[in-house]
Design a protein around this motif. Structure first.
Motif, PDB file in Angstrom:
ATOM      1  N   MET A  56       1.444  -6.584  -3.666  1.00  0.00           N
ATOM      2  CA  MET A  56       0.665  -5.610  -4.439  1.00  0.00           C
ATOM      3  C   MET A  56      -0.097  -4.664  -3.511  1.00  0.00           C
ATOM      4  N   ARG A  57      -0.685  -5.212  -2.440  1.00  0.00           N
ATOM      5  CA  ARG A  57      -1.386  -4.348  -1.477  1.00  0.00           C
ATOM      6  C   ARG A  57      -0.422  -3.372  -0.813  1.00  0.00           C
ATOM      7  N   ASP A  58       0.746  -3.869  -0.420  1.00  0.00           N
ATOM      8  CA  ASP A  58       1.742  -2.994   0.208  1.00  0.00           C
ATOM      9  C   ASP A  58       2.172  -1.889  -0.749  1.00  0.00           C
ATOM     10  N   HIS A  59       2.376  -2.241  -1.993  1.00  0.00           N
ATOM     11  CA  HIS A  59       2.785  -1.253  -2.989  1.00  0.00           C
ATOM     12  C   HIS A  59       1.681  -0.207  -3.184  1.00  0.00           C
ATOM     13  N   GLU A  94      -0.654   0.689  -1.063  1.00  0.00           N
ATOM     14  CA  GLU A  94      -0.722   1.535   0.125  1.00  0.00           C
ATOM     15  C   GLU A  94       0.407   2.556   0.137  1.00  0.00           C
ATOM     16  N   ALA A  95       1.597   2.135  -0.264  1.00  0.00           N
ATOM     17  CA  ALA A  95       2.728   3.057  -0.312  1.00  0.00           C
ATOM     18  C   ALA A  95       2.490   4.154  -1.344  1.00  0.00           C
ATOM     19  N   GLN A  96       1.921   3.780  -2.491  1.00  0.00           N
ATOM     20  CA  GLN A  96       1.624   4.767  -3.525  1.00  0.00           C
ATOM     21  C   GLN A  96       0.589   5.774  -3.029  1.00  0.00           C
ATOM     22  N   LYS A  97      -0.462   5.288  -2.364  1.00  0.00           N
ATOM     23  CA  LYS A  97      -1.486   6.192  -1.838  1.00  0.00           C
ATOM     24  C   LYS A  97      -0.889   7.150  -0.815  1.00  0.00           C
ATOM     25  N   ALA A  98      -0.043   6.627   0.066  1.00  0.00           N
ATOM     26  CA  ALA A  98       0.588   7.474   1.080  1.00  0.00           C
ATOM     27  C   ALA A  98       1.494   8.506   0.419  1.00  0.00           C
TER      28      ALA A  98
END
Length: 62
Positions: free
Chosen positions: A32-35, A37-41
């Motif tokens: 969930m954290r990785d997802h 972070e990817a969305q924010k980027a």
């Protein structure tokens, strides 16, 4: 005919079940954290490209 039961798993002990559940929970939280972070980027890059496009269009018009 003999039934092949070698595919059956042994039941987990309560300790093994707790360890498995804890591992799954940790992996899910990391995913969930990785997802996130990817969305924010992705959205940050999208906004950067939008701003560049708008600036380029304004420069070309005027």
């Amino acid at each position: 005919m003999t039934e092949d039961l070698s595919f059956r798993r042994k039941p987990l002990t309560p300790e093994q079940r707790q360890a498995r559940d804890a591992t799954r929970r940790i992996e899910a939280e990391k995913a969930m954290r990785d997802h996130e972070e990817a969305q924010k980027a992705f959205y940050a890059n999208r906004e950067r490209l939008r701003a560049e496009r708008l600036a380029r269009e304004a420069r070309d018009k005027g």
